[in-house]
Design a protein around this motif. Structure first.
Motif, mmCIF file in Angstrom:
data_model
loop_
_atom_site.group_PDB
_atom_site.id
_atom_site.type_symbol
_atom_site.label_atom_id
_atom_site.label_comp_id
_atom_site.label_asym_id
_atom_site.label_seq_id
_atom_site.Cartn_x
_atom_site.Cartn_y
_atom_site.Cartn_z
ATOM 1 N N ALA A 30 -4.483 -5.162 51.824
ATOM 2 C CA ALA A 30 -5.017 -5.321 50.429
ATOM 3 C C ALA A 30 -3.903 -4.713 49.579
ATOM 4 O O ALA A 30 -3.803 -5.670 48.302
ATOM 5 N N VAL A 31 -3.225 -3.676 49.595
ATOM 6 C CA VAL A 31 -2.441 -3.294 48.844
ATOM 7 C C VAL A 31 -0.980 -4.188 48.578
ATOM 8 O O VAL A 31 -0.608 -4.419 47.330
ATOM 9 N N LEU A 32 -0.634 -4.603 49.766
ATOM 10 C CA LEU A 32 0.658 -5.498 49.849
ATOM 11 C C LEU A 32 0.435 -6.677 49.204
ATOM 12 O O LEU A 32 1.243 -7.314 48.653
ATOM 13 N N LEU A 33 -0.777 -7.508 49.205
ATOM 14 C CA LEU A 33 -1.170 -8.636 48.658
ATOM 15 C C LEU A 33 -1.713 -8.600 47.347
ATOM 16 O O LEU A 33 -2.101 -9.376 46.633
ATOM 17 N N HIS A 34 -1.619 -7.101 46.697
ATOM 18 C CA HIS A 34 -2.061 -6.911 45.311
ATOM 19 C C HIS A 34 -3.675 -7.309 45.117
ATOM 20 O O HIS A 34 -3.965 -7.643 43.746
ATOM 21 N N HIS A 35 -4.200 -6.858 46.076
ATOM 22 C CA HIS A 35 -5.768 -7.185 45.926
ATOM 23 C C HIS A 35 -6.637 -6.013 45.476
ATOM 24 O O HIS A 35 -7.511 -6.239 44.671
ATOM 25 N N VAL A 36 -5.892 -4.749 45.654
ATOM 26 C CA VAL A 36 -6.541 -3.660 44.788
ATOM 27 C C VAL A 36 -5.351 -2.798 44.427
ATOM 28 O O VAL A 36 -4.265 -3.129 44.877
#
Length: 266
Positions: A30-36
Motif C-alpha cells: 500500500a505504501v509503495l503504491l501510495h494508497h496510504v
C-alpha cells in the motif's frame, strides 16, 4: 531438531509469522503504491485498495484458521493437564469459545474491508480485539491457577505483562478514536487514507493508529508464549486396516451385499 520442530510448536510459530507477514506485506504494498501514508496508517487501511486488498483478505483468512487450530490444541492441553479441576475446566471451555469468536471476527475483517461495508468491518474489529482481549485474560487466569505445579511462575508474569500491554493499547485506541470521531475535527475522519500533519486531529489519528498496531502485536506476542507449552505436545495418527488388503475388503463388501435378502413389493 530445530525448536519449531519440537512437538506442535509449529502452530503458534506459524500463526505469529503468518499474521505478521499479512500486516507487513499489505503495508509495504500500500505504501509503495501510495494508497496510504507511510507513517502508521490503520492496519485495515493497508488492505482497503486493490491489489493489496486481495492479499490482505486471503492471508487473514488463513491466519484465522491457524488461530482456531492453535486455540483448540491449547484447549485440549489444559483439559488433559487438569482433569480434576472443575474451575480450570470451565475457564478453559469459556476461553476456547471466546477464541473461536475472535477468529470469526478476524474472518469478518478479512472479507469486509472499510471501503465495502464499514459497519461489518467495525463489528469484526470489536470481535477480534475485544473478545480476543477477554481470551487473553482467561488464559492468564488459567496460567495463574496452573502455577507452580504445571508450569513456572515466569510464564504467568509474561502473560500478565502482555495482558496489561493489550489493555493499555485498547484504552488508548478507544479514547483517541472517540475524540477523533466526536465531530470536533470534522466528519468521516476514520475512513480518511491521507493526512496532512498540519490538519486538525492529526495527533489523535496517530495515537489511534499507533495503538491499533500496538494492540495487534500484543496479541501476537501472547501466542509466542504458547511455543514452549506446545513443544511438549505430539500428534500421532493411527491407521486401522480391516482385512489383509484393500482388494480383500472390497470383495468382502460385495459378497456381503449379495448375501443380503431383498424384500418388498412393487
Amino acid at each position: 531438531m530445530w525448536w519449531f520442530q519440537q512437538g506442535l510448536s509449529i502452530l503458534p510459530s506459524a500463526l505469529v509469522v503468518w499474521s505478521s507477514a499479512s500486516f507487513v506485506f499489505s503495508y509495504v504494498t500500500a505504501v509503495l503504491l501510495h494508497h496510504v501514508d507511510p507513517l502508521v496508517p490503520y492496519i485495515s487501511d493497508t488492505g482497503t485498495t486493490p491489489p493489496e486488498r486481495c492479499l490482505f483478505g486471503i492471508m487473514l483468512n488463513i491466519a484465522a484458521l491457524l488461530g482456531v487450530a492453535t486455540m483448540y490444541v491449547r484447549y485440549k492441553q489444559v483439559g488433559t493437564l487438569n482433569p480434576e479441576e472443575p474451575k480450570i475446566l470451565r475457564l478453559n471451555k469459556a476461553g476456547f469459545v471466546l477464541g473461536i469468536i475472535s477468529c470469526f471476527g478476524l474472518c469478518i475483517i478479512a472479507n469486509f474491508q472499510k471501503s465495502t461495508l464499514f459497519s461489518m468491518h467495525v463489528i469484526g474489529a470489536c470481535l477480534t480485539f475485544g473478545i480476543g482481549a477477554i481470551y487473553i485474560l482467561v488464559q492468564t487466569i488459567i496460567s495463574y491457577k496452573m502455577q507452580p505445579g504445571i508450569h513456572g511462575k515466569g510464564i504467568f508474569w509474561i502473560r500478565l505483562t502482555v495482558l496489561l500491554w493489550c489493555a493499555s493499547s485498547i484504552a488508548s485506541m478507544f479514547i483517541s478514536s472517540v475524540i477523533l470521531n466526536s465531530g470536533l475535527f470534522g466528519m468521516g475522519l476514520i475512513q480518511k487514507l491521507h493526512w496532512d500533519p498540519q490538519e486538525n486531529g492529526y495527533t489523535f489519528h496517530i495515537m489511534s493508529t499507533a495503538s491499533e498496531w500496538s494492540l495487534a502485536f500484543s496479541f501476537l506476542s501472547f501466542f509466542l508464549t504458547y511455543i514452549r507449552d506446545f513443544q511438549k505436545i505430539s500428534l500421532r495418527t493411527e491407521v486401522l486396516l480391516h482385512g489383509h488388503n484393500l482388494y480383500y475388503m472390497h470383495q468382502q463388501l460385495q459378497a456381503d451385499d449379495q448375501e443380503m435378502p431383498i424384500t418388498g413389493s412393487i
